[in-house]
Enzyme design. Structure first.
Site, mmCIF file in Angstrom:
data_model
loop_
_atom_site.group_PDB
_atom_site.id
_atom_site.type_symbol
_atom_site.label_atom_id
_atom_site.label_comp_id
_atom_site.label_asym_id
_atom_site.label_seq_id
_atom_site.Cartn_x
_atom_site.Cartn_y
_atom_site.Cartn_z
ATOM 1 N N GLY A 288 0.443 -1.132 -0.156
ATOM 2 C CA GLY A 288 0.004 -0.379 0.164
ATOM 3 C C GLY A 288 0.800 1.309 -0.003
ATOM 4 N N LEU A 295 -7.981 17.464 -1.109
ATOM 5 C CA LEU A 295 -8.353 17.699 -2.172
ATOM 6 C C LEU A 295 -8.186 18.960 -2.878
ATOM 7 C CD1 LEU A 295 -10.747 15.336 -3.921
ATOM 8 C CD2 LEU A 295 -12.300 16.083 -3.416
ATOM 9 N N ALA A 296 -8.483 19.901 -2.459
ATOM 10 C CA ALA A 296 -8.173 21.348 -2.308
ATOM 11 C C ALA A 296 -6.745 21.655 -4.109
ATOM 12 C CB ALA A 296 -8.304 22.401 -1.967
ATOM 13 N N TYR A 351 -6.610 8.040 -0.016
ATOM 14 C CA TYR A 351 -6.068 6.852 0.544
ATOM 15 C C TYR A 351 -7.051 6.097 0.612
ATOM 16 C CZ TYR A 351 -3.740 4.245 4.093
ATOM 17 O OH TYR A 351 -3.256 2.749 4.921
ATOM 18 N N LYS A 355 -8.754 2.547 0.428
ATOM 19 C CA LYS A 355 -9.388 1.750 1.671
ATOM 20 C C LYS A 355 -10.653 1.623 1.979
ATOM 21 C CE LYS A 355 -4.707 0.838 2.606
ATOM 22 N NZ LYS A 355 -4.220 0.359 2.710
#
Ligand code: NAD
Length: 444
Positions: A288, A295-296, A351, A355
């Protein structure tokens, strides 16, 4: 990995400050060592439901000393309560009647297991009463302290004889960093368990594939599965070839270097498995990566690489192995999710999506798998690895204290949970996601 705060709290001045300021007091957790008994002490077994007799038989076969009644002045390592007899909310008082007088008689790192019936398979008052057990166990897990763990095991009708591997895990130090968890036995797939010929080597003669095996959690998973008797094929990226070889050669295993996101990776893994072993018994999708950004500020590359490694590769590799019939009967597919996938985490939309998607993968396959093949996942919380060692001091401190154990888990704690799923005795354990997070204060 060292925990300076935990070491400080064990000094005389540290003890004084913890007591007077009410600071977190992490205790040294018991961890299982080879050759040690599963339970170093006695377990009290109570309740009046359908599971008391099967549990007593299971404890006897696992050589776990157990009694029905406590004796004044004696200490106990575990409490197991069969709550399937609680058919109405009023019946739940049996929990208070059993536990309250015994909680001061527990040794450090005690184990508590409550057993119930699967709520979704029940109706009316019984369903309500069984669902209530979740609030009880999760709260008790936050109360006892001193390294104790508390679990809820829902057992479907017909799965009464399939409890050995779960009791062995939950009552022993192997579950050191697992607490406040709810599992369902026999609710999806088979209700039966295969007998385990040798409790010390349950994976004798089995082949296990572990991705990301060159370091951290994957390395420990490879070592623990080998300890339990498996031959391990470790997979990692070409850049990690020498570390991977070091790990696999030290456990008499095999290694394969490739990037699991390559288009041909599922077919190459399948071919390698076919040529070398004919088939496999266990696959652990541990590899992983994180590529954190709010996010911006997130570029498409960060998004895509994380989804590709953490979610698409486990999905594609599992389907290829299943399509080619390379996962043997009673085989095990084990995913590695994360607390971030359950509770969410700042800067980790990519992430956490990957997950949470791993949990979706478990849900989507659990019902369709045949021939005793199971799929389950672990969801680690704060586990001390090179990755977490590199975190800034303040975030690391917060991360490792915000759980019922007030400390970070160790890679071996995740590996022990994987080994429980991998056991041939865990055929009725299917479709579960168990957090290895010391009962983190965040998330469900
Ligand atoms: P790590 O970075 O130490 O190890 C990950 C391994 O995966 C490395 O050996 C890496 O080379 C390998 N890998 C990465 N991309 C790969 C690819 N494309 N192909 C093949 N191998 C690849 O991480 P870790 O802390 O040991 O984490 C192991 C797993 O546990 C990961 O899935 C991680 O998301 C998960 N997890 C870790 C924690 C934690 O606190 N450490 C918490 C929750 C979940």
């Amino acid at each position: 990995m060292s925990d300076a705060y935990q070491a400080f709290t064990a000094t005389p001045i540290g003890k004084l400050l913890v007591k007077n300021l009410g600071l977190p007091a992490p205790v040294k957790l018991d961890r299982w060592t080879e050759g040690a008994p599963l339970v170093d002490g006695t377990v009290v077994l109570g309740g009046t439901g359908r599971l008391v007799d099967p549990v007593r038989t299971a404890l006897d076969s696992l050589e776990i000393p157990n009694v029905a009644e406590t004796v004044e002045g004696q200490k106990y390592k575990g409490l197991v309560f069969d709550a399937t007899g609680c058919r109405t909310p009023a019946d739940l008082v049996a929990l208070q009647q059993f536990f309250t007088p015994k909680l001061r008689s527990l040794e450090p790192c005690a184990r508590v297991v409550v057993l119930g019936g699967v709520p979704e398979l029940l109706e009316g008052d019984e369903r309500i009463a069984q669902r209530a057990l979740e609030g009880f166990t999760r709260s008790l897990g936050k109360e006892i302290g001193k390294g104790a763990t508390v679990q809820l095991v829902y057992v479907a009708d017909g799965a009464e004889q399939a409890l050995d591997s779960t009791l062995a895990f939950y009552l022993s130090p192997k579950s050191a960093y697992v607490s406040g968890q709810v599992v369902r036995i026999g609710a999806t797939g088979t209700t039966k368990a295969k007998p385990v010929a040798d409790q010390d080597k349950p994976l004798d003669g089995k082949v296990a594939v572990v991705t990301g095996a060159s370091r951290g959690i994957g390395e420990q998973i490879a070592r623990v599965l080998h300890r339990d008797g498996a031959t391990v094929l470790g997979i990692d990226v070409p850049q990690a070839a020498s570390e991977l070889l070091e790990v696999t050669s030290s456990i008499g295993g095999e290694s394969l270097t490739l990037d699991i996101t390559n288009d041909d990776a599922p077919k190459r893994i399948a071919q390698h498995v076919k040529d070398t072993f004919g088939g496999i018994d266990v696959i652990v999708h541990n590899a992983g990566i994180t590529r954190d950004k709010k996010l911006a500020n997130m570029g498409e590359d960060r998004w895509e690489s994380v989804i590709a490694v953490n979610l698409e590769a486990p999905d594609k590799i599992t389907r290829e192995l299943l399509d080619q019939g390379l996962i043997k009967d009673n085989g095990r597919v084990i995913g590695v999710s994360s607390m971030a996938g359950i509770a969410g985490n700042l800067g980790q939309t990519n992430y956490a999506a990957s997950k949470a998607g791993v949990i979706g993968l478990i849900d989507s396959l659990a019902k369709s798998l045949k021939k005793g093949i199971t799929i389950n996942a672990v969801a680690p919380g704060f586990i001390a690895t090179k990755m977490t060692d590199a975190m800034p001091f303040a975030s690391r401190e917060v991360g490792q204290r915000m759980n019922a154990m007030s400390q970070a888990g160790q890679p071996v704690d995740v590996a022990e949970a994987v080994a429980w799923y991998a056991s041939p005795g865990s055929t009725a354990v299917n479709g579960n996601v168990v957090r290895v997070c010391g009962q983190m204060m965040l998330g469900a």
